[in-house]
Design an enzyme around this catalytic site. Structure first.
Site, short mmCIF file in Angstrom:
data_model
loop_
_atom_site.label_atom_id
_atom_site.label_comp_id
_atom_site.label_asym_id
_atom_site.label_seq_id
_atom_site.Cartn_x
_atom_site.Cartn_y
_atom_site.Cartn_z
N CYS A 179 0.67 -1.34 -0.12
CA CYS A 179 0.09 0.17 -0.11
C CYS A 179 0.65 1.29 -0.13
O CYS A 179 0.53 2.16 -0.71
CB CYS A 179 -0.94 0.01 1.21
SG CYS A 179 -2.21 -1.26 1.28
N ARG A 210 15.44 0.55 3.11
CA ARG A 210 15.37 -0.61 2.03
C ARG A 210 14.77 -1.61 2.95
O ARG A 210 14.93 -2.88 2.91
CB ARG A 210 16.96 -1.17 1.49
CG ARG A 210 16.69 -2.10 0.32
CD ARG A 210 18.13 -2.58 -0.04
NE ARG A 210 18.87 -1.34 -0.35
CZ ARG A 210 20.34 -1.24 0.44
NH1 ARG A 210 20.69 -2.21 1.42
NH2 ARG A 210 21.13 -0.34 0.10
N ASP A 233 20.57 2.53 2.24
CA ASP A 233 20.09 2.14 3.48
C ASP A 233 21.22 2.42 4.46
O ASP A 233 22.19 3.06 4.12
CB ASP A 233 20.03 0.58 3.83
CG ASP A 233 18.81 0.07 4.45
OD1 ASP A 233 17.98 1.16 5.06
OD2 ASP A 233 18.95 -1.04 5.25
N ILE A 234 21.21 1.96 5.84
CA ILE A 234 22.07 2.23 6.84
C ILE A 234 23.52 2.55 6.30
O ILE A 234 24.31 3.38 6.58
CB ILE A 234 21.99 1.49 8.29
CG1 ILE A 234 20.64 1.87 8.74
CG2 ILE A 234 23.06 2.25 9.16
CD1 ILE A 234 20.12 0.84 9.72
#
Length: 336
Positions: A179, A210, A233-234
């Site tokens: 969604c 991510r 990401d991190i």
């Protein structure tokens, strides 16, 4: 930014418009209510015409955490469903009871859609199967009732770029998409970022996050629609590219995060941290910036100083509209 240090602006522009030449176009904040409105109207119209006073599709949201944002999201979902005519119920339980609750709802013929308010266990390792307990719980939900599109059936279809599946009657039904990523796509369509034929071909996008709930499926969806998508990401940086079968695939890249930002016409950030801010100095004029985190991932005042910027601070209303849209597709595909 303290009030005294803000540069004065004549007004905040919250409008329904697309991005033109960044050097001449004013920056503005998009209120996503204008994006959600036609979808909600269509759903309400369909519910009224098809069901009347008969039993309507029912969705149950399971709340198994104390996250205030999850509780707020549950309230938004209930109010939105009441306006369109969908029956909605919030069911609270202990997280240790969540698996059994999900299985009971799978068997309940009066329930047509199930969602879980994540995170529940967060990154906690799975006791059963999968990377985490949250991913395991997502796979416990029947694909016939998974309004969030997070079970293996739908995630596999997404990563294989399969848009349709078959139900038990052998009829073709549309696959359910997650969604929040779907809400982002609808916002980009509203902003005319999509070409009617080529979709996102020629556009570079950076997605910051991510997670399996938002960032990873979103990057795959945008890549499936022909964009070059950098995934941050991190501690890692990848790029999504289409393979020979037309599927978005995660590939190694040597490009730096800052360089990816500077290349991107669209930036989507979903970092669940109050302190995280995307460095505005690396964002070019005319960029669409969509925030999918509960926290603001950018300093709005700094972003809007640049010309031609479109800032989307929240996507929740469109996400709730996509939940209801998915519920109707599940009802029509599996419960009639």
């Amino acid at each position: 930014v303290p009030q005294s240090t803000r540069e004065p602006r004549s007004r905040d522009i919250r409008a329904d418009m697309s991005v033109e030449c960044p050097s001449t176009k004013k920056s503005y904040v998009l209120d996503v209510s204008v994006v959600a409105k036609p979808y909600l109207a269509e759903i309400a119209d369909k519910i009224a015409k098809k069901f009347g006073k008969a039993m309507k599709p029912k969705m149950v949201g399971v709340l198994a955490n104390e996250d205030p944002f999850a509780k707020m999201y549950a309230k938004w979902t209930k109010k939105a469903c009441e306006r369109t005519g969908i029956v909605y119920e919030t069911l609270e339980c202990k997280r240790t009871d969540l698996e059994d609750v999900v299985y009971d709802l799978n068997e309940n013929k009066n329930v047509h859609g199930i969602m879980v308010y994540y995170p529940v266990f967060g990154s906690f390792p799975s006791f059963m199967a999968g990377v985490s307990m949250d991913s395991y719980i997502a796979n416990c939900i029947s694909n016939e009732k998974d309004v969030e599109g997070m079970c293996f059936t739908y995630i596999q279809a997404l990563y294989q770029n399969r848009r349709h599946l078959k139900n038990k009657k052998g009829l073709e039904v549309k696959s359910i998409l997650p969604c929040t990523p779907l809400a982002v796509v609808k916002i980009l369509e509203h902003l005319k970022a999509y070409d009617s034929k080529e979709k996102l071909k020629g556009k570079t996008i950076t997605v910051i996050n991510r997670s399996q709930i938002v960032g990873h499926p979103l990057a795959a969806m945008l890549c499936n629609d022909n964009a070059e998508v950098f995934s941050k990401d991190i501690d890692s940086m990848f790029v999504f590219k289409k393979d020979q079968k037309g599927r978005g695939r995660l590939c190694e890249t040597e490009i730096l995060f800052e360089d990816a930002l500077e290349k991107s016409a669209i930036i989507i950030s979903g970092v669940p941290s109050k302190g995280y801010k995307v460095p505005v100095k690396h964002i070019k004029p005319g960029t669409i910036f969509i925030n999918v985190s509960s926290h603001k991932n950018v300093v709005e005042e700094e972003l809007l100083k640049k010309p031609g910027m479109v800032y989307v601070p929240k996507v929740g209303k469109v996400t709730v509209a996509m939940l209801q849209r998915n519920l109707l597709r599940l009802y029509e595909g599996y419960h009639q």
